[in-house]
Design a protein around this motif. Sequence first.
Motif, short mmCIF file in Angstrom:
data_model
loop_
_atom_site.label_atom_id
_atom_site.label_comp_id
_atom_site.label_asym_id
_atom_site.label_seq_id
_atom_site.Cartn_x
_atom_site.Cartn_y
_atom_site.Cartn_z
N SER A 1 26.91 11.55 -17.40
CA SER A 1 26.35 11.53 -18.51
C SER A 1 25.94 11.25 -19.34
N GLU A 2 26.56 11.28 -20.13
CA GLU A 2 26.72 9.80 -21.39
C GLU A 2 27.30 8.60 -21.34
N ALA A 3 28.41 8.58 -20.42
CA ALA A 3 29.18 7.26 -19.93
C ALA A 3 28.12 6.75 -19.23
N ASP A 4 26.78 7.08 -18.49
CA ASP A 4 25.86 6.05 -17.53
C ASP A 4 25.03 5.74 -19.32
N LYS A 5 24.69 6.66 -19.98
CA LYS A 5 24.16 6.47 -20.40
C LYS A 5 24.92 4.46 -21.57
N LYS A 6 25.83 4.84 -21.59
CA LYS A 6 26.82 3.86 -22.44
C LYS A 6 26.76 2.60 -21.57
N LEU A 7 27.08 2.41 -20.58
CA LEU A 7 27.37 2.06 -19.88
C LEU A 7 26.14 1.68 -18.29
N ALA A 8 25.41 1.99 -19.11
CA ALA A 8 24.04 1.21 -18.32
C ALA A 8 24.13 1.49 -16.47
N THR A 9 25.16 3.19 -16.22
CA THR A 9 25.39 2.51 -14.62
C THR A 9 24.37 4.26 -14.91
N ASP A 10 24.97 4.21 -13.42
CA ASP A 10 24.06 6.02 -12.32
C ASP A 10 25.30 6.15 -11.06
N TYR A 11 27.08 6.60 -12.51
CA TYR A 11 27.88 7.14 -11.38
C TYR A 11 26.65 8.72 -11.01
N LEU A 12 25.79 9.60 -12.64
CA LEU A 12 25.90 11.20 -12.18
C LEU A 12 24.28 11.30 -10.67
N LYS A 13 23.60 9.73 -10.85
CA LYS A 13 22.62 10.04 -10.06
C LYS A 13 23.32 9.87 -7.41
N MET A 14 25.06 9.13 -8.12
CA MET A 14 26.02 9.00 -7.10
C MET A 14 26.36 9.84 -6.89
N ILE A 15 26.30 10.82 -7.99
CA ILE A 15 27.08 11.93 -6.77
C ILE A 15 26.38 13.08 -6.98
#
Length: 419
Positions: free
Chosen positions: A372-386
């Motif tokens: 979640s924190e990585a998504d904020k920092k990188l502007a990604t949606d990894y958590l949503k993908m999971i």
Amino acid sequence: MAKGRVVAGKHLVQLRKKQTRVSQKVFSELVDIPVGTLRNYEQGRSLLTVEKFMEIKSKLGYVSDSKNRVRVMIDYLRITFKHVEDLSWFCQEYLYCDLKDFISVETKMMNYTHLWKRGDIWIFDFADKSLTNNYQITVQLSGAGCRQFELTMERAGTDWARSLQKMAWERKDMKVTRLDIAMDEPYKGVGRESEQFDLFSMLEKRRKREIVLDRIENFSFVGGGAFDETKGKQDGLSLYFGSRQSSMFFNFYEKRYELAKKERVSVDEASAVFDIWNRYELRFSDEKAHSVVDEFINGVDIAEIAKGILNKELQVYDGLNSYGAYLPDKKWQELFGGVEPLKLSTCPEPYDILRTVKWLVYQVSNSLALVSEADKKLATDYLKMIFESGEIGEKEEKVLEQLSPEDKRYIDEIFGKVV
């Protein structure tokens, strides 16, 4: 423990009746709370927080934390799998090594006819399995085998909890039949021997009824540190609780004497070199062993499990106070206190929403927070993908169909939420 969590009143009743053994009036004086407040706590009319419960126990002489006072390890493990046709694949997938690393030998142990040995990591199977269609195997790790497997797991980037979770979640034919947990009391150093727990004191405590056993009936001991002039050696004391044939058996012994004899050094040298005083072994078999592993893979720390079981089955006291209430032994509390008694269920939990929530909270929540924190920092949606990668299958559909408000209340109680 998290703030705001609630303790059920029955645990306070058990502390007063089974461990302290006094009336409500005397107990209220001992812990300095009004007797009316105590009644409300016990009957569930007032919320008893974890912090308040631990404060009450501390006034009785119990410690709130014994972390890192003993070293806890899995010291023997035996698991049976009913049907494994591709043993080479099994070794790579669950033991993190190649079958070619094992030596093939004949055996008659445990009714098997064949044995694969990689050091002290053993796999039993049948030499004629292709003819009899009997593909059952048993993986056995002795104490040394557990240490060897830990190195293998470390190279594979995993650990005991994740390895056993993987087996249990992917192999429905898995059955744990033996588990030993060893807890080593470290040596505190020269001149501090009086601070260590003296196993000899348990003999006198047993005579004075200051050791209270819950379900374990048998108690015996051997040795005693007597010096044998003819053989020039000294044997340590070993205490046994329960029967070796039962599903739960405890063995406490002066490990430093065993090491001194093995290494041919003095007991003082063994204590200093190996940094150990006593060893406390808990041995489980069959349903009890499987239940311990079930608790472990559902997120409970192995040290908390071992101490919880010990606190359930064995209470160690040191005399009475002026009210006639048992006083908990301070040295025993330093080693094993701060953990609530744990009663093992011989019927492992079925697959349900609670197991899933417990696993997510204890094993996955930190990783999800990181993503979640990585998504904020990188502007990604990894958590949503999971979350979108998951699917509801037939097994999950059945769990959803059986959900009820009672499940919510039970989960809230487990995690200390007030509804």
